[in-house]
Design a protein around this motif. Structure first.
Motif, PDB file in Angstrom:
ATOM      1  N   ASP A 129      28.477  16.196  29.034  1.00 24.93           N
ATOM      2  CA  ASP A 129      27.476  15.850  30.045  1.00 24.93           C
ATOM      3  C   ASP A 129      27.696  14.439  30.580  1.00 24.93           C
ATOM      4  O   ASP A 129      27.579  14.186  31.778  1.00 24.93           O
ATOM      5  CB  ASP A 129      26.067  15.955  29.457  1.00 24.93           C
ATOM      6  N   PHE A 130      27.995  13.517  29.671  1.00 27.37           N
ATOM      7  CA  PHE A 130      28.205  12.121  30.061  1.00 27.37           C
ATOM      8  C   PHE A 130      29.398  11.993  31.012  1.00 27.37           C
ATOM      9  O   PHE A 130      29.315  11.317  32.039  1.00 27.37           O
ATOM     10  CB  PHE A 130      28.417  11.270  28.805  1.00 27.37           C
ATOM     11  N   LEU A 142      28.521  13.309  34.433  1.00 27.73           N
ATOM     12  CA  LEU A 142      27.749  12.315  35.190  1.00 27.73           C
ATOM     13  C   LEU A 142      28.651  11.209  35.723  1.00 27.73           C
ATOM     14  O   LEU A 142      28.434  10.698  36.823  1.00 27.73           O
ATOM     15  CB  LEU A 142      26.665  11.698  34.306  1.00 27.73           C
ATOM     16  N   CYS A 158      25.444   2.976  27.995  1.00 28.45           N
ATOM     17  CA  CYS A 158      25.207   4.130  28.875  1.00 28.45           C
ATOM     18  C   CYS A 158      25.128   5.422  28.067  1.00 28.45           C
ATOM     19  O   CYS A 158      24.261   6.272  28.306  1.00 28.45           O
ATOM     20  CB  CYS A 158      26.307   4.239  29.917  1.00 28.45           C
ATOM     21  N   HIS A 177      22.028   7.968  27.560  1.00 31.14           N
ATOM     22  CA  HIS A 177      22.204   9.390  27.861  1.00 31.14           C
ATOM     23  C   HIS A 177      21.761  10.246  26.669  1.00 31.14           C
ATOM     24  O   HIS A 177      21.066  11.250  26.851  1.00 31.14           O
ATOM     25  CB  HIS A 177      23.668   9.660  28.217  1.00 31.14           C
ATOM     26  N   LYS A 206      17.906  10.238  26.394  1.00 32.84           N
ATOM     27  CA  LYS A 206      17.283  11.119  27.391  1.00 32.84           C
ATOM     28  C   LYS A 206      17.459  12.585  27.015  1.00 32.84           C
ATOM     29  O   LYS A 206      16.545  13.393  27.174  1.00 32.84           O
ATOM     30  CB  LYS A 206      17.884  10.858  28.767  1.00 32.84           C
TER      31      LYS A 206
END
Length: 147
Positions: A63-64, A67, A91, A95, A98
């Motif tokens: 996912d990171f 993004l 970062c 992530h 969240k």
């Protein structure tokens, strides 16, 4: 899969980071592939060392990196404010935080977001409560959409 708990971070190349923040450039794809090859193991190792299970760490990294492909993460990087490694770890930590918040959100704790059951026809208090919740929800949604 090999144990990547002790993978070192590669030396930072300013030219690499500059190209990552510009997805429209001609060399962006090759630069992105190089970045992914060089940084996935150290980032995975950091997630593992900080308590994230391997499968979850791989999902978070996927996912990171997705993004990061739009260039937004790297366009925020300022080398005068710190090292790339520190920036990436911050970062990635945000992530992960969240993602855990989304995963642990419980819809039953926010009953005003769900549709209420139809009250019995002979229960005016339940009908009033249902209509009040619906009005509050609609007002909140309209306010958020207005922003």
């Amino acid at each position: 899969m090999e144990d990547s708990r002790h993978a070192p971070f590669p030396p930072t190349r300013a030219s690499l980071v500059g190209l990552l923040g510009a997805p429209g450039s001609a060399a962006w794809r090759a630069t992105w592939e190089r970045f992914f090859r060089d940084y996935w193991r150290p980032l995975h190792a950091w997630l593992r060392r900080t308590g994230t299970p391997s499968a979850d760490a791989l999902d978070l990294l996927q996912d990171f990196f997705l993004l990061g492909q739009d260039g937004a993460i790297f366009s925020d990087y300022d080398p005068t404010r710190g090292r790339l490694r520190t920036f990436l770890l911050a970062c990635l930590a945000n992530h992960r935080r969240k993602a855990w918040r989304r995963a642990s959100a419980r819809p039953d704790r926010a009953p005003w977001l769900a549709e209420a059951d139809e009250p019995a026809a002979d229960d005016p208090e339940a009908a009033f409560e249902r209509e009040w919740v619906r009005c509050q929800r609609d007002r909140a949604v309209a306010e958020v959409e207005g922003r």
